[in-house]
Design an enzyme around this catalytic site. Structure first.
Site, short mmCIF file in Angstrom:
data_model
loop_
_atom_site.label_atom_id
_atom_site.label_comp_id
_atom_site.label_asym_id
_atom_site.label_seq_id
_atom_site.Cartn_x
_atom_site.Cartn_y
_atom_site.Cartn_z
N PHE A 13 0.81 -1.22 0.00
CA PHE A 13 0.00 0.00 0.00
C PHE A 13 0.84 1.27 0.00
O PHE A 13 0.74 2.10 -0.92
CB PHE A 13 -0.93 -0.05 1.21
CG PHE A 13 -1.65 1.24 1.51
CD1 PHE A 13 -2.34 1.93 0.52
CD2 PHE A 13 -1.64 1.76 2.79
CE1 PHE A 13 -3.01 3.11 0.80
CE2 PHE A 13 -2.31 2.94 3.08
CZ PHE A 13 -2.99 3.61 2.09
N ASP A 33 10.26 -7.83 -1.85
CA ASP A 33 8.89 -8.09 -1.41
C ASP A 33 8.58 -9.56 -1.67
O ASP A 33 8.94 -10.09 -2.73
CB ASP A 33 7.91 -7.21 -2.18
CG ASP A 33 6.55 -7.07 -1.50
OD1 ASP A 33 5.90 -8.11 -1.28
OD2 ASP A 33 6.14 -5.94 -1.21
N TYR A 145 3.09 -6.37 17.50
CA TYR A 145 3.40 -5.40 16.44
C TYR A 145 4.01 -4.13 17.02
O TYR A 145 5.03 -3.64 16.54
CB TYR A 145 2.10 -5.08 15.69
CG TYR A 145 2.22 -3.96 14.67
CD1 TYR A 145 2.57 -4.22 13.35
CD2 TYR A 145 1.94 -2.64 15.02
CE1 TYR A 145 2.65 -3.22 12.41
CE2 TYR A 145 2.02 -1.62 14.08
CZ TYR A 145 2.38 -1.92 12.78
OH TYR A 145 2.46 -0.89 11.86
N ASN A 174 -2.65 7.22 11.70
CA ASN A 174 -3.65 6.35 11.07
C ASN A 174 -3.67 6.58 9.57
O ASN A 174 -4.39 7.44 9.07
CB ASN A 174 -5.03 6.59 11.70
CG ASN A 174 -4.99 6.45 13.21
OD1 ASN A 174 -5.21 7.40 13.94
ND2 ASN A 174 -4.67 5.26 13.68
#
Length: 311
Positions: A13, A33, A145, A174
């Site tokens: 993302f 990745d 996390y 966020n």
């Protein structure tokens, strides 16, 4: 001068918004990745520039990371397991988010990389006592996390003391925007609200909707990363908050999305005891050290998200 930049997790993302900015400024980009969530179509599009290489490997494999690091001037470390998955599978979270990060930082130090930019998180703060949340405030990471993000910052400081690399740990608040999975932890409430609105149903809010988040658009996140790559070394080796400094309550979010979708409904409040949590970043360090400030307000960003992605 153009650089060779290794971007771990670059097919995800945030990478989908960062990599075009790096290519536009003339950099050569190497993406490491495992492609478990990566967009191969976008990789193919970027490869057309002749300045992008995909290394389909996993940050947990130290030898592969070292090989991918060869010849790189700068590193952006985005690869991670999400906050909700970390509680479901703490072992995987530690393996990727701590062991994987250590592999990246150690290889960067060994290869003489100039700058590492690490995608840290506001979750290292835990539940804040006061707002806005400052980088010098208390840290209380609550999940594997969050603990891993805090540990990553400490590992960077360790390797910087033993090599020539400099670093920034950008504590993202966020993050939202086009391209994010609708199941992502911080956008699930957005997706739920929009789905109901598009069905002509009002969004349902627990309690009074006073719980809040600091929503920062992914385009501004990518800008912050680029600025952190370029910032003077003398100002580096710091965590930096990347947010808007504005806490948007769930009730405010619902009304913003009602306007963005363009329906005539009112939110419905469901009486329920909720643990009210609020978040807002102190972004004075980002302006001072990086010259960064947000450019996309929540209203504009949510309209962008509704128009392009969720439905």
């Amino acid at each position: 001068m153009p650089s060779t930049v290794l971007v771990t997790g670059g097919a995800g993302f945030i990478g989908s918004h960062l990599v075009p900015q790096l290519l536009d400024r003339g950099d050569t980009v190497r993406i490491l990745d495992n492609m478990s969530r990566g967009d191969r179509g976008r990789i193919a599009e970027w490869s057309g520039t002749g300045r992008l290489e995909l290394v389909e490997q996993d940050v947990r494999y130290g030898g592969a990371v070292h090989q991918a690091m060869a010849g790189c001037d700068e590193v952006v470390h985005l690869a991670a397991v999400s906050i909700n998955k970390s509680e479901a599978d703490p072992y995987e979270s530690v393996d990727i988010n701590i062991v994987g990060s250590n592999n990246v930082f150690k290889a960067a130090a060994d290869h003489g990389v100039r700058r590492v930019v690490f995608a840290s998180s506001a979750s290292v703060y835990g539940e804040p006592d006061t707002l806005p949340m400052s980088e010098d405030g208390p840290l209380s990471p609550l999940t594997p996390y969050c603990i891993a993000k805090h540990t990553g910052e400490q590992l960077l400081a360790y390797y910087a003391r033993r090599s020539s690399l400099t670093w920034f740990a950008l504590r993202f608040f966020n993050v939202y925007g086009p391209g994010q999975k609708p199941t992502a932890y911080y956008t699930s409430v957005i997706n739920h609200f929009v789905q109901r609105l598009r069905n002509g149903e009002p969004p349902v809010i627990d309690g009074e909707g006073a719980q809040s988040m600091d929503f920062v658009h992914v385009h501004d996140i990518a800008r912050a990363i680029v600025l952190a790559l370029d910032a003077e070394g003398a100002r580096a080796n710091l965590p930096v908050n990347i947010g808007t400094g504005i806490d948007t309550t769930v009730a405010e979010l619902a009304r913003t999305l009602i306007e963005a979708v363009g329906v005539d409904v009112e939110p419905r409040f469901r009486p329920r005891d909720v643990l009210v949590s609020r978040r807002a970043a102190d972004i004075s360090r980002a302006l001072d050290v990086l010259g960064w400030k947000p450019t996309i307000d929540v209203r504009t960003g949510m309209q962008d998200l509704v128009d392009h992605e969720i439905g």
